[in-house]
Design a protein around this motif. Sequence first.
Motif, PDB file in Angstrom:
ATOM      1  N   MET A 250      39.962  -4.720  64.223  1.00 61.36           N
ATOM      2  CA  MET A 250      41.139  -5.388  64.727  1.00 61.36           C
ATOM      3  C   MET A 250      42.188  -4.341  65.080  1.00 61.36           C
ATOM      4  O   MET A 250      42.540  -3.505  64.255  1.00 61.36           O
ATOM      5  CB  MET A 250      41.645  -6.343  63.640  1.00 61.36           C
ATOM      6  CG  MET A 250      43.084  -6.733  63.769  1.00 61.36           C
ATOM      7  SD  MET A 250      43.575  -7.862  62.445  1.00 61.36           S
ATOM      8  CE  MET A 250      44.539  -8.963  63.393  1.00 61.36           C
ATOM      9  N   LYS A 251      42.667  -4.393  66.308  1.00 65.03           N
ATOM     10  CA  LYS A 251      43.652  -3.444  66.815  1.00 65.03           C
ATOM     11  C   LYS A 251      44.997  -4.152  66.948  1.00 65.03           C
ATOM     12  O   LYS A 251      45.079  -5.213  67.560  1.00 65.03           O
ATOM     13  CB  LYS A 251      43.165  -2.940  68.173  1.00 65.03           C
ATOM     14  CG  LYS A 251      43.666  -1.593  68.575  1.00 65.03           C
ATOM     15  CD  LYS A 251      42.807  -1.039  69.694  1.00 65.03           C
ATOM     16  CE  LYS A 251      43.617  -0.835  70.932  1.00 65.03           C
ATOM     17  NZ  LYS A 251      42.859  -0.270  72.034  1.00 65.03           N
TER      18      LYS A 251
ATOM     19  N   GLY B 194      45.629  -4.634  58.344  1.00 63.92           N
ATOM     20  CA  GLY B 194      44.832  -4.792  57.128  1.00 63.92           C
ATOM     21  C   GLY B 194      44.954  -3.638  56.169  1.00 63.92           C
ATOM     22  O   GLY B 194      45.489  -2.577  56.507  1.00 63.92           O
TER      23      GLY B 194
ATOM     24  N   ARG C  53      43.001  -1.377  54.892  1.00 61.71           N
ATOM     25  CA  ARG C  53      42.381  -0.064  55.154  1.00 61.71           C
ATOM     26  C   ARG C  53      42.644   0.412  56.582  1.00 61.71           C
ATOM     27  O   ARG C  53      41.888   1.212  57.126  1.00 61.71           O
ATOM     28  CB  ARG C  53      40.880  -0.126  54.861  1.00 61.71           C
ATOM     29  CG  ARG C  53      40.585  -0.239  53.361  1.00 61.71           C
ATOM     30  CD  ARG C  53      39.118  -0.292  53.048  1.00 61.71           C
ATOM     31  NE  ARG C  53      38.456  -1.477  53.572  1.00 61.71           N
ATOM     32  CZ  ARG C  53      38.524  -2.702  53.023  1.00 61.71           C
ATOM     33  NH1 ARG C  53      39.233  -2.883  51.946  1.00 61.71           N
ATOM     34  NH2 ARG C  53      37.886  -3.715  53.561  1.00 61.71           N
ATOM     35  N   ALA C  54      43.730  -0.067  57.161  1.00 61.12           N
ATOM     36  CA  ALA C  54      44.048   0.285  58.551  1.00 61.12           C
ATOM     37  C   ALA C  54      44.423   1.752  58.672  1.00 61.12           C
ATOM     38  O   ALA C  54      44.874   2.384  57.719  1.00 61.12           O
ATOM     39  CB  ALA C  54      45.195  -0.582  59.047  1.00 61.12           C
TER      40      ALA C  54
ATOM     41  N   GLU D 101      44.339   0.385  63.740  1.00 59.33           N
ATOM     42  CA  GLU D 101      43.068  -0.310  63.769  1.00 59.33           C
ATOM     43  C   GLU D 101      42.632  -0.557  62.324  1.00 59.33           C
ATOM     44  O   GLU D 101      42.755   0.339  61.481  1.00 59.33           O
ATOM     45  CB  GLU D 101      42.044   0.552  64.492  1.00 59.33           C
ATOM     46  CG  GLU D 101      40.802  -0.183  64.920  1.00 59.33           C
ATOM     47  CD  GLU D 101      40.008   0.667  65.909  1.00 59.33           C
ATOM     48  OE1 GLU D 101      39.732   0.171  67.001  1.00 59.33           O
ATOM     49  OE2 GLU D 101      39.672   1.808  65.563  1.00 59.33           O
ATOM     50  N   GLY D 102      42.174  -1.762  62.054  1.00 55.33           N
ATOM     51  CA  GLY D 102      41.745  -2.097  60.704  1.00 55.33           C
ATOM     52  C   GLY D 102      40.853  -3.314  60.708  1.00 55.33           C
ATOM     53  O   GLY D 102      40.470  -3.814  61.768  1.00 55.33           O
ATOM     54  N   ASP D 103      40.569  -3.831  59.513  1.00 53.39           N
ATOM     55  CA  ASP D 103      39.664  -4.967  59.410  1.00 53.39           C
ATOM     56  C   ASP D 103      40.395  -6.287  59.198  1.00 53.39           C
ATOM     57  O   ASP D 103      39.816  -7.286  58.816  1.00 53.39           O
ATOM     58  CB  ASP D 103      38.648  -4.740  58.282  1.00 53.39           C
ATOM     59  CG  ASP D 103      39.313  -4.374  56.962  1.00 53.39           C
ATOM     60  OD1 ASP D 103      40.545  -4.497  56.865  1.00 53.39           O
ATOM     61  OD2 ASP D 103      38.599  -3.951  56.055  1.00 53.39           O
ATOM     62  N   GLY D 104      41.705  -6.302  59.466  1.00 53.73           N
ATOM     63  CA  GLY D 104      42.475  -7.534  59.320  1.00 53.73           C
ATOM     64  C   GLY D 104      42.958  -7.733  57.911  1.00 53.73           C
ATOM     65  O   GLY D 104      42.510  -7.103  56.971  1.00 53.73           O
TER      66      GLY D 104
END
Length: 122
Positions: free
Chosen positions: A1-2, A95, A97-98, A118-121
Amino acid sequence: MKVAGFGFKKDVSLASLREALLAAGGPEGLAAVATVSDKADAEVLKQLARECGVPIKAVPADVLSGVDTPTQSKLVAERFGTGSVAEAAALAAAGPRARLIATRVVSQDRSATAAIAEGDGA
């Protein structure tokens, strides 16, 4: 997710927000735009989000204050407890771990900043 995070002055123009976003890497692939909660209802940000076809993520100021950022603005640090609203909002919204893929850039008129994470939300 950006996610593109934004910091901006009250009287910012849509052109300045666009310019900052383009300088940070552009709208391609964005899942959302983010900023501090008290500015998330700004009409110009809503217009930009509509243009990009993404939602706005409002990040509470107390969440921003806990985010360590690579760039530092003394004024922002005094007001928000973080070095960059744009970077902190992007990181918080992308998120736990962004990571930043574009650090803060500033529009030529200095009324808008943008950063992309950028991360995993969340």
